[in-house]
Design a protein around this motif. Structure first.
Motif, PDB file in Angstrom:
ATOM      1  N   THR A  81     -36.597  88.002 100.962  1.00 25.34           N
ATOM      2  CA  THR A  81     -36.509  88.858  99.782  1.00 25.34           C
ATOM      3  C   THR A  81     -36.398  90.325 100.172  1.00 25.34           C
ATOM      4  N   ALA A  82     -37.213  90.760 101.135  1.00 24.54           N
ATOM      5  CA  ALA A  82     -37.174  92.153 101.572  1.00 24.54           C
ATOM      6  C   ALA A  82     -35.820  92.500 102.186  1.00 24.54           C
ATOM      7  N   ALA A  83     -35.309  91.617 103.034  1.00 21.56           N
ATOM      8  CA  ALA A  83     -34.028  91.877 103.711  1.00 21.56           C
ATOM      9  C   ALA A  83     -32.879  91.930 102.706  1.00 21.56           C
ATOM     10  N   VAL A  84     -32.852  90.995 101.761  1.00 27.20           N
ATOM     11  CA  VAL A  84     -31.767  90.955 100.779  1.00 27.20           C
ATOM     12  C   VAL A  84     -31.860  92.134  99.820  1.00 27.20           C
ATOM     13  N   GLU A  85     -33.078  92.435  99.360  1.00 23.42           N
ATOM     14  CA  GLU A  85     -33.249  93.560  98.437  1.00 23.42           C
ATOM     15  C   GLU A  85     -32.777  94.869  99.059  1.00 23.42           C
ATOM     16  N   ARG A  86     -33.115  95.082 100.310  1.00 22.33           N
ATOM     17  CA  ARG A  86     -32.706  96.319 100.965  1.00 22.33           C
ATOM     18  C   ARG A  86     -31.190  96.349 101.170  1.00 22.33           C
ATOM     19  N   GLN A  87     -30.600  95.185 101.452  1.00 22.28           N
ATOM     20  CA  GLN A  87     -29.150  95.157 101.634  1.00 22.28           C
ATOM     21  C   GLN A  87     -28.435  95.472 100.330  1.00 22.28           C
ATOM     22  N   VAL A  88     -28.965  94.973  99.218  1.00 26.17           N
ATOM     23  CA  VAL A  88     -28.396  95.288  97.911  1.00 26.17           C
ATOM     24  C   VAL A  88     -28.474  96.791  97.663  1.00 26.17           C
ATOM     25  N   ALA A  89     -29.625  97.379  97.996  1.00 25.65           N
ATOM     26  CA  ALA A  89     -29.810  98.818  97.789  1.00 25.65           C
ATOM     27  C   ALA A  89     -28.886  99.643  98.686  1.00 25.65           C
ATOM     28  N   GLU A  90     -28.678  99.186  99.925  1.00 27.82           N
ATOM     29  CA  GLU A  90     -27.825  99.923 100.860  1.00 27.82           C
ATOM     30  C   GLU A  90     -26.357  99.817 100.469  1.00 27.82           C
ATOM     31  N   GLY A  91     -25.964  98.638  99.981  1.00 26.09           N
ATOM     32  CA  GLY A  91     -24.571  98.438  99.613  1.00 26.09           C
ATOM     33  C   GLY A  91     -23.710  98.115 100.825  1.00 26.09           C
ATOM     34  N   THR A  92     -22.472  97.744 100.577  1.00 33.08           N
ATOM     35  CA  THR A  92     -21.504  97.411 101.618  1.00 33.08           C
ATOM     36  C   THR A  92     -20.594  98.605 101.869  1.00 33.08           C
ATOM     37  N   PRO A  93     -20.203  98.860 103.107  1.00 32.54           N
ATOM     38  CA  PRO A  93     -19.288  99.980 103.379  1.00 32.54           C
ATOM     39  C   PRO A  93     -18.018  99.886 102.539  1.00 32.54           C
ATOM     40  N   ARG A  94     -17.430 101.032 102.265  1.00 28.03           N
ATOM     41  CA  ARG A  94     -16.192 101.056 101.492  1.00 28.03           C
ATOM     42  C   ARG A  94     -15.094 100.284 102.217  1.00 28.03           C
TER      43      ARG A  94
ATOM     44  N   GLU B  21     -23.252 109.329 119.943  1.00 29.23           N
ATOM     45  CA  GLU B  21     -23.212 107.885 119.709  1.00 29.23           C
ATOM     46  C   GLU B  21     -24.530 107.392 119.129  1.00 29.23           C
ATOM     47  N   GLU B  22     -25.634 107.908 119.646  1.00 24.85           N
ATOM     48  CA  GLU B  22     -26.934 107.505 119.110  1.00 24.85           C
ATOM     49  C   GLU B  22     -27.063 107.930 117.653  1.00 24.85           C
ATOM     50  N   ALA B  23     -26.580 109.126 117.330  1.00 24.84           N
ATOM     51  CA  ALA B  23     -26.651 109.616 115.950  1.00 24.84           C
ATOM     52  C   ALA B  23     -25.823 108.736 115.020  1.00 24.84           C
ATOM     53  N   VAL B  24     -24.618 108.372 115.443  1.00 25.45           N
ATOM     54  CA  VAL B  24     -23.749 107.541 114.607  1.00 25.45           C
ATOM     55  C   VAL B  24     -24.384 106.183 114.338  1.00 25.45           C
ATOM     56  N   CYS B  25     -25.011 105.606 115.351  1.00 27.51           N
ATOM     57  CA  CYS B  25     -25.561 104.253 115.225  1.00 27.51           C
ATOM     58  C   CYS B  25     -26.986 104.213 114.691  1.00 27.51           C
ATOM     59  N   SER B  26     -27.583 105.361 114.485  1.00 28.76           N
ATOM     60  CA  SER B  26     -28.985 105.374 114.070  1.00 28.76           C
ATOM     61  C   SER B  26     -29.202 104.788 112.688  1.00 28.76           C
ATOM     62  N   PHE B  27     -28.144 104.704 111.877  1.00 23.11           N
ATOM     63  CA  PHE B  27     -28.306 104.125 110.543  1.00 23.11           C
ATOM     64  C   PHE B  27     -28.764 102.673 110.634  1.00 23.11           C
ATOM     65  N   ILE B  28     -28.434 101.996 111.731  1.00 26.76           N
ATOM     66  CA  ILE B  28     -28.842 100.606 111.907  1.00 26.76           C
ATOM     67  C   ILE B  28     -30.357 100.502 111.961  1.00 26.76           C
ATOM     68  N   VAL B  29     -30.980 101.392 112.740  1.00 26.68           N
ATOM     69  CA  VAL B  29     -32.439 101.403 112.854  1.00 26.68           C
ATOM     70  C   VAL B  29     -33.069 101.898 111.566  1.00 26.68           C
ATOM     71  N   ASP B  30     -32.480 102.921 110.950  1.00 28.98           N
ATOM     72  CA  ASP B  30     -33.038 103.467 109.712  1.00 28.98           C
ATOM     73  C   ASP B  30     -33.064 102.417 108.609  1.00 28.98           C
ATOM     74  N   GLN B  31     -32.011 101.620 108.508  1.00 23.44           N
ATOM     75  CA  GLN B  31     -31.979 100.556 107.513  1.00 23.44           C
ATOM     76  C   GLN B  31     -33.091  99.545 107.760  1.00 23.44           C
ATOM     77  N   GLN B  32     -33.329  99.229 109.035  1.00 23.56           N
ATOM     78  CA  GLN B  32     -34.359  98.251 109.342  1.00 23.56           C
ATOM     79  C   GLN B  32     -35.751  98.802 109.056  1.00 23.56           C
ATOM     80  N   GLU B  33     -35.935 100.099 109.214  1.00 24.56           N
ATOM     81  CA  GLU B  33     -37.211 100.708 108.850  1.00 24.56           C
ATOM     82  C   GLU B  33     -37.483 100.515 107.364  1.00 24.56           C
ATOM     83  N   ARG B  34     -36.421 100.592 106.559  1.00 21.23           N
ATOM     84  CA  ARG B  34     -36.596 100.396 105.121  1.00 21.23           C
ATOM     85  C   ARG B  34     -36.860  98.927 104.794  1.00 21.23           C
TER      86      ARG B  34
END
Length: 217
Positions: free
Chosen positions: A94-107, A61-74
């Motif tokens: 600007t930082a939050a929006v730019e990173r969200q654009v780079a990450e993209g939305t789930p399929r 479960e921690e592995a599956v959810c770790s993307f949340i923390v990894d995104q915030q590190e970026r």
């Protein structure tokens, strides 16, 4: 502009291994469902042993959810890289929006699987823990970006606003019938928060003064 030191080769390898395991865990969870996911499967997908997996994560479960923390590190890295003359809240948005654009939305085809995962007790609890970590990471970055004299309470408040906007936007998108909308909702929420920032800052400052007075008495 504040910049963090570059990690050494060994640390970069560890980060890459952790990221590979996290990506495999999330991908397999989406494909099979969380109940059918095993640590052995995640480790095999990356070509490591379950023991190696346990060096990075305490559970699947921690592995599956770790993307949340990894995104915030970026987001943290993007914030610290913003120009020093840029107002703090503008830099945060600007930082939050730019990173969200780079990450993209789930399929969009993964939506029903994501909905199922959101109702999984183990994953839901781990998501809550990840969100607490995310807020702390961003608050630390905001305080560092603000420099000397930064108000820790103010930094936590800004981090909480960004995290709440991301969570609300995600849930709105998750329950909609269109593939678009997440980024626009996220940006709109942040901009609305920005409009009310002077009042929020005053509240934070007043609370901080009250806390210091209470501690001194």
């Amino acid at each position: 502009m504040s910049t963090a030191p570059m990690p050494g080769l060994r640390e970069r390898k560890k980060q890459a291994a952790r990221r590979s395991l996290a990506e495999a865990a999330l991908r397999l969870a989406l494909e099979r469902g969380p109940d059918q996911l095993r640590v052995e499967d995640i480790a095999h997908e990356v070509g490591v042993s379950p023991r190696t997996f346990n060096n990075y994560f305490s559970s699947k479960e921690e592995a599956v959810c770790s993307f949340i923390v990894d995104q915030q590190e970026r987001v943290r890295e993007a914030l610290l890289a913003r120009p020093a003359h840029e107002p703090l809240w503008d830099a945060v948005i600007t930082a939050a929006v730019e990173r969200q654009v780079a990450e993209g939305t789930p399929r969009r085809e993964d939506v029903w699987r994501i909905r199922e995962m959101m109702h999984h007790a183990g994953l839901f609890g781990e998501m809550l823990r990840a969100h607490v970590t995310v807020e702390r990471v961003l608050a630390t970055a905001i305080a560092e970006r603000a420099g000397d004299g930064a108000n820790p309470l103010h930094a936590r408040m800004l981090a909480g606003i960004v995290q709440s906007a991301a969570r609300i936007a995600f849930h709105t998108w998750l329950n909609s019938d269109t593939a678009e909308g997440y980024l626009s909702a996220f940006t709109e929420l942040l901009r609305e928060a920005q409009a009310g920032m002077p009042a929020l800052t005053a509240v934070a400052a007043h609370t901080a003064v009250a806390d210091r007075s209470a501690a001194a008495s």
